[in-house]
Design an enzyme around this catalytic site. Structure first.
Site, PDB file in Angstrom:
ATOM      1  N   ASN A  67      -0.048 -10.555   3.333  1.00  0.00           N
ATOM      2  CA  ASN A  67       0.076  -9.298   4.062  1.00  0.00           C
ATOM      3  C   ASN A  67      -0.749  -8.224   3.338  1.00  0.00           C
ATOM      4  O   ASN A  67      -0.503  -7.930   2.165  1.00  0.00           O
ATOM      5  CB  ASN A  67       1.548  -8.895   4.137  1.00  0.00           C
ATOM      6  CG  ASN A  67       1.787  -7.699   5.019  1.00  0.00           C
ATOM      7  OD1 ASN A  67       1.052  -6.721   4.968  1.00  0.00           O
ATOM      8  ND2 ASN A  67       2.837  -7.747   5.829  1.00  0.00           N
ATOM      9  N   HIS A 122       9.635 -10.989   3.257  1.00  0.00           N
ATOM     10  CA  HIS A 122      10.128  -9.699   2.787  1.00  0.00           C
ATOM     11  C   HIS A 122      10.671  -9.843   1.370  1.00  0.00           C
ATOM     12  O   HIS A 122      11.684 -10.476   1.136  1.00  0.00           O
ATOM     13  CB  HIS A 122      11.208  -9.089   3.674  1.00  0.00           C
ATOM     14  CG  HIS A 122      11.238  -7.585   3.575  1.00  0.00           C
ATOM     15  ND1 HIS A 122      10.514  -6.759   4.408  1.00  0.00           N
ATOM     16  CD2 HIS A 122      11.861  -6.762   2.704  1.00  0.00           C
ATOM     17  CE1 HIS A 122      10.703  -5.499   4.074  1.00  0.00           C
ATOM     18  NE2 HIS A 122      11.510  -5.478   3.029  1.00  0.00           N
ATOM     19  N   ASP A 123       9.952  -9.239   0.441  1.00  0.00           N
ATOM     20  CA  ASP A 123      10.323  -9.203  -0.978  1.00  0.00           C
ATOM     21  C   ASP A 123      10.313 -10.569  -1.650  1.00  0.00           C
ATOM     22  O   ASP A 123      10.879 -10.722  -2.742  1.00  0.00           O
ATOM     23  CB  ASP A 123      11.686  -8.525  -1.179  1.00  0.00           C
ATOM     24  CG  ASP A 123      11.631  -7.028  -0.901  1.00  0.00           C
ATOM     25  OD1 ASP A 123      10.523  -6.455  -0.983  1.00  0.00           O
ATOM     26  OD2 ASP A 123      12.687  -6.439  -0.598  1.00  0.00           O
ATOM     27  N   THR A 146      10.131   0.333   5.641  1.00  0.00           N
ATOM     28  CA  THR A 146       9.645  -1.025   5.855  1.00  0.00           C
ATOM     29  C   THR A 146      10.633  -1.726   6.774  1.00  0.00           C
ATOM     30  O   THR A 146      11.733  -1.224   7.014  1.00  0.00           O
ATOM     31  CB  THR A 146       9.511  -1.778   4.513  1.00  0.00           C
ATOM     32  OG1 THR A 146       8.944  -3.078   4.738  1.00  0.00           O
ATOM     33  CG2 THR A 146      10.862  -1.937   3.836  1.00  0.00           C
ATOM     34  N   ARG A 157       1.291  -0.065  12.794  1.00  0.00           N
ATOM     35  CA  ARG A 157       2.374   0.762  13.326  1.00  0.00           C
ATOM     36  C   ARG A 157       1.780   1.919  14.122  1.00  0.00           C
ATOM     37  O   ARG A 157       0.657   2.347  13.862  1.00  0.00           O
ATOM     38  CB  ARG A 157       3.241   1.315  12.184  1.00  0.00           C
ATOM     39  CG  ARG A 157       4.002   0.253  11.417  1.00  0.00           C
ATOM     40  CD  ARG A 157       4.678   0.868  10.204  1.00  0.00           C
ATOM     41  NE  ARG A 157       5.421  -0.113   9.430  1.00  0.00           N
ATOM     42  CZ  ARG A 157       6.725  -0.359   9.572  1.00  0.00           C
ATOM     43  NH1 ARG A 157       7.427   0.328  10.466  1.00  0.00           N
ATOM     44  NH2 ARG A 157       7.328  -1.253   8.824  1.00  0.00           N
ATOM     45  N   GLU A 204       2.098  -8.463  13.090  1.00  0.00           N
ATOM     46  CA  GLU A 204       3.488  -8.093  13.256  1.00  0.00           C
ATOM     47  C   GLU A 204       3.588  -6.743  13.964  1.00  0.00           C
ATOM     48  O   GLU A 204       2.672  -5.922  13.883  1.00  0.00           O
ATOM     49  CB  GLU A 204       4.173  -7.968  11.889  1.00  0.00           C
ATOM     50  CG  GLU A 204       4.133  -9.230  11.058  1.00  0.00           C
ATOM     51  CD  GLU A 204       4.762  -9.030   9.692  1.00  0.00           C
ATOM     52  OE1 GLU A 204       5.115 -10.047   9.067  1.00  0.00           O
ATOM     53  OE2 GLU A 204       4.895  -7.869   9.233  1.00  0.00           O
ATOM     54  N   ARG A 206      -6.060   8.007  -0.349  1.00  0.00           N
ATOM     55  CA  ARG A 206      -7.177   8.717  -0.977  1.00  0.00           C
ATOM     56  C   ARG A 206      -8.246   9.111   0.037  1.00  0.00           C
ATOM     57  O   ARG A 206      -9.040  10.010  -0.210  1.00  0.00           O
ATOM     58  CB  ARG A 206      -7.787   7.811  -2.054  1.00  0.00           C
ATOM     59  CG  ARG A 206      -8.910   8.431  -2.865  1.00  0.00           C
ATOM     60  CD  ARG A 206      -8.420   9.583  -3.731  1.00  0.00           C
ATOM     61  NE  ARG A 206      -9.515  10.147  -4.515  1.00  0.00           N
ATOM     62  CZ  ARG A 206      -9.846   9.793  -5.752  1.00  0.00           C
ATOM     63  NH1 ARG A 206      -9.136   8.829  -6.356  1.00  0.00           N
ATOM     64  NH2 ARG A 206     -10.833  10.350  -6.378  1.00  0.00           N
ATOM     65  N   HIS A 221       0.580  -5.451   9.794  1.00  0.00           N
ATOM     66  CA  HIS A 221       1.656  -4.861  10.602  1.00  0.00           C
ATOM     67  C   HIS A 221       1.220  -3.466  11.039  1.00  0.00           C
ATOM     68  O   HIS A 221       1.612  -2.457  10.436  1.00  0.00           O
ATOM     69  CB  HIS A 221       2.951  -4.802   9.792  1.00  0.00           C
ATOM     70  CG  HIS A 221       4.151  -4.392  10.582  1.00  0.00           C
ATOM     71  ND1 HIS A 221       5.421  -4.848  10.292  1.00  0.00           N
ATOM     72  CD2 HIS A 221       4.294  -3.562  11.638  1.00  0.00           C
ATOM     73  CE1 HIS A 221       6.279  -4.311  11.139  1.00  0.00           C
ATOM     74  NE2 HIS A 221       5.614  -3.517  11.964  1.00  0.00           N
ATOM     75  N   GLY A 278       3.403  -9.675   0.876  1.00  0.00           N
ATOM     76  CA  GLY A 278       2.486  -8.562   0.704  1.00  0.00           C
ATOM     77  C   GLY A 278       2.804  -7.721  -0.511  1.00  0.00           C
ATOM     78  O   GLY A 278       2.073  -7.730  -1.498  1.00  0.00           O
ATOM     79  N   HIS A 279       3.913  -6.993  -0.469  1.00  0.00           N
ATOM     80  CA  HIS A 279       4.208  -6.003  -1.507  1.00  0.00           C
ATOM     81  C   HIS A 279       4.216  -6.626  -2.897  1.00  0.00           C
ATOM     82  O   HIS A 279       3.549  -6.130  -3.821  1.00  0.00           O
ATOM     83  CB  HIS A 279       5.547  -5.326  -1.221  1.00  0.00           C
ATOM     84  CG  HIS A 279       5.883  -4.225  -2.177  1.00  0.00           C
ATOM     85  ND1 HIS A 279       5.356  -2.964  -2.075  1.00  0.00           N
ATOM     86  CD2 HIS A 279       6.678  -4.207  -3.277  1.00  0.00           C
ATOM     87  CE1 HIS A 279       5.819  -2.205  -3.054  1.00  0.00           C
ATOM     88  NE2 HIS A 279       6.614  -2.934  -3.801  1.00  0.00           N
TER      89      HIS A 279
END
Length: 247
Positions: free
Chosen positions: A7, A200-201, A109, A45, A72, A18, A43, A223-224
């Protein structure tokens, strides 16, 4: 073998914070693909807080013949500004998979899934439209959810288990119950004929334990944690470490 879809939302967050084009999304995508990842996830949005519609098109062109593309989003979120809506983005880019998520602008999120015992009737026409575009359809669901046979009936092909609570429990050293709930949810989905994704996580620390508990796990979207770990160890190296675990 479990596919790894990277992700790239956080790359876009850094860029947008930035202005300009750094870090460059295309360079990050090439780095992950060259390291062997199986696909990419974004994802977009409506508020365009990270991935923009132009990014969705850029990655669609970059990915052709190189890996799977997973987009997503909330299929009920209306078009806004340059954001044309999830269905229109899928029509324009024809991703391998769309993962439908019931999120809104107020969420930092994604933090919950669809209630399949309640939501399938309203999802059915949208699922049909995504399927007509040639997209595989996955629904974001909570561990412990029900209604998988109904999801299969309306044409859903996969579910993605929301693994945030598992990751939190793992970090606290109390993962057993959360992991068992995920495993039971996966079994019910597979018995209904659905393939199982997760996300997720998930991280290098917890993804191996999760994979071992979920036979037939089709895909993880990360991703994160992957981007965070890449700050310390380098993106290509981190992608390869995930692949050693998953493949």
């Amino acid at each position: 073998m479990t596919f790894l879809s990277v992700n790239l939302n956080k790359i876009a967050v850094l860029r947008n914070s930035r202005g300009g084009n750094e870090p460059d999304l295309a360079t990050a995508a090439h780095t992950c693909l060259d390291a062997g990842c199986d696909g990419l996830t974004v994802h977009p949005r409506p508020d365009q807080r990270h991935i923009r519609p132009t990014d969705v098109h850029l990655l669609a062109a970059l990915l052709r013949g190189r890996g799977e593309y997973n987009i997503e989003g909330n299929p009920f979120a209306p078009a806004r500004g340059e954001y044309p809506g999830l269905l229109e983005l899928a029509r324009e880019t024809r991703p391998t998979q769309v993962t439908l998520v019931p999120d809104g602008d107020g969420q930092i999120t994604s933090d919950h899934g669809f209630d399949l015992t309640r939501d399938c009737d309203m999802l059915a026409p949208l699922v049909a439209q995504f399927r007509e575009l040639g997209c595989r359809v996955s629904l974001f669901v909570d561990a412990g959810g029900e209604g998988f046979a109904e999801a299969a009936r309306i044409g859903v092909q996969r579910v993605e288990i929301y693994t945030g609570p598992y990751a939190e429990a793992f970090a606290a050293g109390k993962a057993k119950q959360a992991l068992e709930l995920c495993a039971e949810t996966a079994r019910k989905a597979q018995q209904a004929g659905l393939a199982v994704n997760a996300g997720h996580d998930l991280s290098l620390d917890n993804v191996g334990t999760f994979k071992a508990a979920i036979p037939g796990l089709a895909e993880v979207s990360i991703g994160h944690a992957l981007i965070t770990e890449s700050l310390y160890s380098g993106m290509a190296n981190v992608v390869r470490r995930y692949l050693q675990i998953l493949h």
